[in-house]
Write an enzyme that holds these catalytic residues in place. Structure first.
Site, mmCIF file in Angstrom:
data_model
loop_
_atom_site.group_PDB
_atom_site.id
_atom_site.type_symbol
_atom_site.label_atom_id
_atom_site.label_comp_id
_atom_site.label_asym_id
_atom_site.label_seq_id
_atom_site.Cartn_x
_atom_site.Cartn_y
_atom_site.Cartn_z
ATOM 1 N N LYS A 24 0.828 -1.219 0.000
ATOM 2 C CA LYS A 24 0.000 0.000 0.000
ATOM 3 C C LYS A 24 0.860 1.266 0.000
ATOM 4 C CE LYS A 24 -1.832 1.421 4.043
ATOM 5 N NZ LYS A 24 -1.623 2.797 4.502
ATOM 6 N N ASN A 25 1.763 1.357 0.960
ATOM 7 C CA ASN A 25 2.450 2.640 1.139
ATOM 8 C C ASN A 25 3.461 2.951 0.042
ATOM 9 O OD1 ASN A 25 0.884 3.211 3.328
ATOM 10 N ND2 ASN A 25 2.380 2.545 4.857
ATOM 11 N N CYS A 119 -5.675 7.770 8.910
ATOM 12 C CA CYS A 119 -6.068 7.277 10.235
ATOM 13 C C CYS A 119 -5.728 8.317 11.295
ATOM 14 C CB CYS A 119 -5.355 5.959 10.532
ATOM 15 S SG CYS A 119 -6.000 4.581 9.574
ATOM 16 N N PRO A 125 1.370 16.123 12.157
ATOM 17 C CA PRO A 125 1.704 17.398 11.510
ATOM 18 C C PRO A 125 2.412 17.198 10.169
ATOM 19 C CG PRO A 125 3.244 16.930 13.289
ATOM 20 C CD PRO A 125 2.212 15.839 13.329
ATOM 21 N N ASP A 127 4.743 19.707 9.159
ATOM 22 C CA ASP A 127 5.746 20.782 9.173
ATOM 23 C C ASP A 127 7.032 20.387 8.440
ATOM 24 O OD1 ASP A 127 5.778 19.012 11.523
ATOM 25 O OD2 ASP A 127 7.610 20.086 12.056
ATOM 26 N N ASP A 305 3.700 0.387 12.463
ATOM 27 C CA ASP A 305 2.495 -0.200 11.862
ATOM 28 C C ASP A 305 2.210 -1.624 12.337
ATOM 29 O OD1 ASP A 305 2.138 2.132 10.480
ATOM 30 O OD2 ASP A 305 3.040 1.402 8.629
ATOM 31 N N ILE A 327 7.363 6.301 17.440
ATOM 32 C CA ILE A 327 6.909 7.116 16.308
ATOM 33 C C ILE A 327 5.573 7.778 16.646
ATOM 34 C CG2 ILE A 327 6.219 7.055 13.864
ATOM 35 C CD1 ILE A 327 9.154 6.568 14.211
HETATM 36 N N1 EPU Z 1 6.146 14.072 11.786
HETATM 37 C C1 EPU Z 1 6.276 15.388 12.148
HETATM 38 N N2 EPU Z 1 6.173 16.333 11.154
HETATM 39 C C2 EPU Z 1 5.954 16.005 9.875
HETATM 40 C C3 EPU Z 1 5.824 14.648 9.509
HETATM 41 C C4 EPU Z 1 5.930 13.700 10.502
HETATM 42 O O1 EPU Z 1 6.486 15.711 13.313
HETATM 43 O O2 EPU Z 1 5.891 16.902 9.040
HETATM 44 C C5 EPU Z 1 6.285 13.033 12.820
HETATM 45 C C6 EPU Z 1 5.022 12.183 12.963
HETATM 46 O O3 EPU Z 1 4.095 12.777 13.830
HETATM 47 C C7 EPU Z 1 5.590 10.886 13.491
HETATM 48 C C8 EPU Z 1 6.945 10.794 12.803
HETATM 49 O O4 EPU Z 1 7.284 12.123 12.404
HETATM 50 O O5 EPU Z 1 5.802 10.978 14.858
HETATM 51 C C9 EPU Z 1 7.012 9.904 11.588
HETATM 52 O O6 EPU Z 1 5.928 10.186 10.706
HETATM 53 P P1 EPU Z 1 6.036 9.918 9.151
HETATM 54 O O7 EPU Z 1 6.025 11.223 8.455
HETATM 55 O O8 EPU Z 1 7.183 9.011 8.914
HETATM 56 O O9 EPU Z 1 4.682 9.162 8.847
HETATM 57 P P2 EPU Z 1 3.776 9.306 7.561
HETATM 58 O O10 EPU Z 1 4.599 9.547 6.366
HETATM 59 O O11 EPU Z 1 2.649 10.234 7.842
HETATM 60 C C10 EPU Z 1 3.916 6.795 6.871
HETATM 61 C C11 EPU Z 1 2.931 5.711 6.596
HETATM 62 C C12 EPU Z 1 2.302 5.272 7.908
HETATM 63 C C13 EPU Z 1 3.391 4.831 8.883
HETATM 64 C C14 EPU Z 1 4.426 5.945 9.055
HETATM 65 C C15 EPU Z 1 5.609 5.530 9.913
HETATM 66 C C16 EPU Z 1 2.101 6.197 4.380
HETATM 67 C C17 EPU Z 1 0.986 6.677 3.530
HETATM 68 N N3 EPU Z 1 1.903 6.207 5.695
HETATM 69 O O12 EPU Z 1 3.162 7.869 7.453
HETATM 70 O O13 EPU Z 1 1.483 4.166 7.586
HETATM 71 O O14 EPU Z 1 2.821 4.529 10.132
HETATM 72 O O15 EPU Z 1 4.936 6.342 7.769
HETATM 73 O O16 EPU Z 1 6.277 4.462 9.340
HETATM 74 O O17 EPU Z 1 3.127 5.787 3.870
HETATM 75 C C18 EPU Z 1 -0.303 2.672 7.940
HETATM 76 O O18 EPU Z 1 0.055 2.086 6.911
HETATM 77 O O19 EPU Z 1 -1.138 2.217 8.755
HETATM 78 C C19 EPU Z 1 0.293 3.965 8.257
HETATM 79 C C20 EPU Z 1 -0.234 4.817 9.127
#
Ligand code: EPU
Length: 417
Positions: A24-25, A119, A125, A127, A305, A327
């Site tokens: 998926k991701n 979810c 965020p 940022d 995850d 995370i």
């Molecule tokens: N974070 C920030 N600022 C940002 C972005 C992230 O503080 O601008 C923080 C988040 O709050 C978190 C950490 O950094 O504490 C990591 O977040 P990340 O950006 O890596 O997560 P994401 O890109 O939003 C993807 C997956 C998630 C998975 C996370 C961590 C996708 C579409 N989503 O999310 O997948 O949990 O990486 O590996 O790729 C799932 O499949 O159930 C799912 C939620």
């Protein structure tokens, strides 16, 4: 919202073979990046998940032609992509819609995208995405959840992230892959889905290299390609955990076992029997263990995850085991429902404490998000009595054809009409 219900009667030994679908991701990032390529791409191993269809709707809004066989092959023609202000339900429903920020900024000067959904298990965020866009020359104003971008001159060619983020790494790659000269991204995510995206873009002519936690993008001319999406390591991990709970030589057709290294090591330490083969994994259940402390963090650590599904396996623990999700420290939406089924879980100092319970009983539970939802399915599969699981929509965002896959290995699970 009780759109769909599943009924499970558990405590059956699970054996036979289960297949893993496309990731998926990885797919969601690559679907958005097909816009950046401005050409024709053919993708294989595309899983028909709810989020896949939402991404397709967004692509079509952008005048991208999409032909999908609703099974595994998709043809995307983005040659006539148009810059459209992105807004609407499908964008607000999913997280990955924010990849269109980076994708559109790679092509156009003024871009407008409404904030993403996904979810809601924690504050999420963006940022770090905005930080990378800013360094790469894109100013942003946020008006009532609508992000309005203006692209100008690149400010810095080296972008150093203060925190590792999968999404921000993807968005920076998407924007940078069409910029002139060389861009260096530092302190990037190491998740395999990022490398799948890089492989896709390189197959489309990009010149992107990873050096540990740095990614270097050199100017290149992009074209179309034919690409197979990697298999889903989180889905494979979920079945491995299920096998560690209830398996008897449960065979998981999944080849990239190096991505599951930390999980395999952990489950083996907790007495699950796992055989690793080039083509598949074979898992038989653990009879229990004393206790353990597990930490979930960025790749190659145990993935956030799988924290929620793994909490079910940890209920085999004689004494309290502790799970800490670094995370998403509050990603424990499963606990209330699980405790209503007799599980023994509580939170202390942002850690989840779990131990064996003799009181497991059926009941009615409700999915609140994708991974919390799958943990409810795993829980119901452990319990003798009947359990009803509501709001299955969430699970269908990440697990394709799950009922049939589980039936195929001996589970008693069906959908209520
Ligand atoms: N974070 C920030 N600022 C940002 C972005 C992230 O503080 O601008 C923080 C988040 O709050 C978190 C950490 O950094 O504490 C990591 O977040 P990340 O950006 O890596 O997560 P994401 O890109 O939003 C993807 C997956 C998630 C998975 C996370 C961590 C996708 C579409 N989503 O999310 O997948 O949990 O990486 O590996 O790729 C799932 O499949 O159930 C799912 C939620």
């Amino acid at each position: 919202m009780i759109l769909k219900q599943w009924i499970v009667k558990g405590n059956k030994i699970l054996s036979g073979t289960i297949n893993v679908s496309g990731a998926k991701n990885s797919l969601l990032a690559i679907l958005a990046s097909s816009v950046v390529v401005k050409s024709i791409v053919v993708l294989e191993n595309v899983t028909p998940l709810k989020d896949t269809y939402d991404m397709i709707k967004i692509l079509r809004k952008l005048n991208v032609r999409v032909l999908y066989d609703n099974k595994s092959k998709i043809i995307i023609d983005s040659r006539y992509v148009r810059n459209v202000k992105l807004d609407g339900e499908e964008i607000k429903r999913i997280r990955a819609s924010y990849y269109f920020m980076g994708a559109l900024l790679s092509l156009f000067k003024n871009v407008s995208v409404i904030g993403p959904g996904g979810c809601k298990f924690a504050s999420r965020p963006i940022d770090l995405h905005l930080f990378a866009f800013n360094k790469l020359g894109c100013e942003c104003v946020n008006n009532n959840e609508i992000y309005e971008f203006k692209k100008g001159k690149i400010k810095e060619r080296t972008v150093i992230f203060k925190k590792v983020s999968v999404g921000a790494t993807v968005n920076a790659i998407l924007l940078a892959s069409r910029l002139r000269g060389t861009i260096r991204l530092v302190n990037v995510a190491l998740e395999p889905e990022i490398d799948d995206l890089i492989s896709f873009l390189n197959k489309c002519g990009a010149n992107i290299k990873r050096e540990d936690n740095e990614i270097i993008l050199k100017e290149a001319k992009l074209h179309g390609c034919h690409f197979r999406i990697m298999d889903d390591r989180i889905e494979a991990s979920t079945y491995l955990i299920l096998g560690a709970c209830l398996g008897e030589n449960l065979k998981i057709n999944y080849k990239q076992n190096e991505y599951l290294k930390e999980l395999i090591k952990t489950l083996r330490e907790l007495n699950a029997n796992i055989i690793v083969n080039k083509e598949y994994l074979l898992v038989s259940k653990s009879e229990g263990f004393e206790s353990s402390k597990l930490i979930f963090d960025s790749y190659p650590n145990l993935a956030t995850d799988i924290q929620q599904p793994l909490s079910i396996f940890m209920s085999k623990s004689n004494n309290y085991s502790v799970l800490k999700d670094k995370i998403y420290p509050s990603r424990y939406t499963q606990i209330e429902d699980l405790n209503s089924l007799g599980f023994d879980m509580h939170i202390e100092n942002q850690s989840l404490y779990i131990k064996n319970s003799d009181n497991l009983k059926g009941g009615v539970v409700c999915c609140k998000d994708l991974r919390g939802g799958i943990s409810l399915v795993l829980a119901a599969l452990l319990i003798d009595d009947q359990t009803t699981i509501n709001d299955i929509y969430y699970i269908e965002r990440g697990y394709y054809d799950l009922i049939n896959k589980l039936k195929g290995i001996g589970a008693n699970i069906y959908e209520k009409n």
